[in-house]
Design an enzyme around this catalytic site. Structure first.
Site, PDB file in Angstrom:
ATOM      1  N   SER A  26       0.814  -1.202   0.000  1.00 38.05           N
ATOM      2  CA  SER A  26       0.000   0.000   0.000  1.00 38.05           C
ATOM      3  C   SER A  26       0.856   1.265   0.000  1.00 38.05           C
ATOM      4  CB  SER A  26      -0.956  -0.067   1.188  1.00 38.05           C
ATOM      5  OG  SER A  26      -2.055   0.740   0.927  1.00 38.05           O
TER       6      SER A  26
ATOM      7  N   HIS B 208      -7.736  -5.565   0.037  1.00 36.87           N
ATOM      8  CA  HIS B 208      -6.490  -4.801   0.174  1.00 36.87           C
ATOM      9  C   HIS B 208      -5.727  -5.330   1.377  1.00 36.87           C
ATOM     10  CE1 HIS B 208      -4.071  -1.194  -0.314  1.00 36.87           C
ATOM     11  NE2 HIS B 208      -4.179  -0.966   0.985  1.00 36.87           N
TER      12      HIS B 208
HETATM   13  C1  GTR Z   1      -5.444   4.541   1.583  1.00 34.51           C
HETATM   14  C2  GTR Z   1      -4.846   5.362   0.474  1.00 34.51           C
HETATM   15  C3  GTR Z   1      -4.140   4.472  -0.479  1.00 34.51           C
HETATM   16  C4  GTR Z   1      -3.293   3.420   0.204  1.00 34.51           C
HETATM   17  C5  GTR Z   1      -3.828   2.985   1.547  1.00 34.51           C
HETATM   18  C6  GTR Z   1      -2.828   2.326   2.516  1.00 34.51           C
HETATM   19  O1  GTR Z   1      -6.218   5.243   2.451  1.00 34.51           O
HETATM   20  O2  GTR Z   1      -5.880   6.050  -0.145  1.00 34.51           O
HETATM   21  O3  GTR Z   1      -3.401   5.222  -1.418  1.00 34.51           O
HETATM   22  O4  GTR Z   1      -1.984   3.820   0.298  1.00 34.51           O
HETATM   23  O5  GTR Z   1      -4.346   3.995   2.266  1.00 34.51           O
HETATM   24  O6  GTR Z   1      -1.689   2.709   2.625  1.00 34.51           O
HETATM   25  O7  GTR Z   1      -3.291   1.435   3.227  1.00 34.51           O
END
Ligand code: GTR
Length: 436
Positions: free
Chosen positions: A261, A402
């Protein structure tokens, strides 16, 4: 009462929906776009070989990302001291040795301590190593009572006992499912991790972490083309690399930088900046990571610079809702890693990160790999979920959310084996002609 709660949640969901109505999740709504040319120089000349790529185009692209996206690192800061807290602690029932070292940086009255936690296989050979940041402290990666607790600022998370921005015992091992250390070590790799907040706390405040080390008298934040938090994290990884070069048990020619991420964005930028990283893994890195910005699918430049302005240099905000004006797109970031092996992942439910945009970006970056006689990504159609494709660029889309999971790590290990050790691959591996 129940009606009130229902009404409230309806209003809330409408509000969230209203906020998010600008987010596109429809493939048919992706605008037509032309990606900036990877292999045409600013002066309009075609780049036809690696010599011209390395001499002309690569530096041009690197500079554009420095000026317009992540910000340049304005000062040279060397490690002042290495404090070894533990050299070879017994870990995982004797399977691994645990090492904990602290890199100390000093300037005037400023001091920054960055702790590296390592688990290394029990061998006298130098080992290849995965290195990546964690989100909430080294002690979260394993249920191991001997990992030192960070004293750095950590975002509050009362369910993990993180209050007043300080960690407690309660979060020990809380993220161990993201770090299958036993599996990694059994595969013959070391694994090193650093709490990202040791280098720069993830908050919109340029008064802590490494940033103040670069300030002139009276300066309180970086200049408009200077480092945001992602560049600061990338800097931290390059300093860890400086340390690995001095550690006689680590094969510093086989260090793989990995990140999930926002930390995947940092891993990509670190690998672009520092060619000592032999391989890079970008896990669900999404917007301003692996995904193409011009697709405007899921998170966009406007959304990310609004929500996390501190991650980037100020210049990036100019491109909010003007992605077509960006002089770069993210396939160019991936191409900066060539000809080193690069692995990009997505997840089926992680539409926010635009899986297709991550995939297409990896396909496009292949143009530079081919200059080197390498295959790049060997497929042009997105593979089925859980069906990795390996070339010098590898890619998979995992079923699920995610996250970074043991499944993901198994693929990273296989991919690294293929490139570093050419060991037997696990079964069911989609294998494509691969040159090394
Ligand atoms: C989210 C962000 C993403 C991603 C994520 C993370 O809120 O919008 O770009 O990086 O965080 O790091 O878990």
């Amino acid at each position: 009462m129940r009606h009130c709660v229902l009404l409230l949640s309806l209003i809330c969901s409408l509000q969230v929906g209203a906020q998010r109505s600008d987010v596109n999740y429809e493939e048919k709504e992706v605008p037509g776009y032309n990606l900036p040319e990877l292999l045409v120089s600013k002066s309009g000349r075609k780049i036809k070989n690696t010599k011209r790529w390395e001499k002309v185009r690569r530096p041009e692209i690197l500079k554009l990302f420095q000026q317009e996206v992540y910000g340049k690192i304005p000062v040279e800061i060397a490690i002042d001291e290495v404090v070894v807290h533990e050299q070879a602690g017994d870990a995982f029932d004797g399977l691994a040795k645990r090492r904990q070292v602290e890199l100390v940086f000093r300037k005037d009255d400023k001091k920054l301590n960055v702790e590296i936690l390592m688990y290394l296989p029990q061998t006298t050979d130098k080992v290849p190593l995965f290195v990546g940041y964690n989100f909430s402290g080294n002690h979260t990666v394993a249920d191991d009572p001997d990992i030192r607790l960070t004293e750095s600022w950590v975002r509050d998370n009362p369910s993990l006992g993180i209050v007043h921005n300080q960690v407690t015992e309660q979060s020990r091992g809380a993220k161990s499912e993201r770090w299958p250390i036993r599996t990694i070590v059994e595969a013959g790799y070391g694994v090193a991790t650093i709490y990202c907040g040791d280098v720069d706390p993830d908050r919109d405040n340029f008064q802590d972490g490494i940033h103040p080390f670069s300030y002139e008298l009276g300066q309180f934040r970086p200049g408009h083309d200077e480092w945001g938090t992602i560049a600061a994290w990338a800097w931290g990884l390059t300093k860890a690399m400086d340390y690995f070069e001095t550690d006689t048990e680590i094969d510093s020619s086989q260090v793989i930088v990995v990140g999930h991420s926002r930390l995947g964005k940092a891993a990509l930028w670190a690998a672009a900046l520092d060619q000592r990283f032999a391989m890079c893994v970008s896990n669900n890195s999404g917007c301003m990571g692996a995904a193409l910005s011009r697709r405007q699918f899921g998170e966009t430049v406007g959304i990310i610079t609004h929500a996390f302005p501190h991650w980037f240099c100020e210049n990036l905000t100019k491109y909010s809702s003007r992605e077509d004006k960006l002089p770069v797109d993210q396939h160019m970031l991936l191409a900066l890693i060539a000809p080193r092996p690069l692995y990009v992942t997505s997840a089926t439910e992680d539409l926010w990160a635009d899986p297709k945009g991550e995939f297409l970006s990896a396909v496009e970056a292949g143009k530079v790999y081919r200059l080197y006689g390498q295959e790049g990504l060997p497929v042009t159609e997105m593979p089925e979920p859980d069906n990795p494709a390996f070339g010098t660029i590898g890619y998979h889309i995992r079923t699920g959310k995610h996250n970074i999971t043991p499944y993901d790590w198994l693929q990273f290990i296989d991919f690294a084996n293929a490139h570093f050790k050419l060991e037997e691959l696990s079964e069911n591996r989609a294998w494509f002609s691969f040159q090394d």
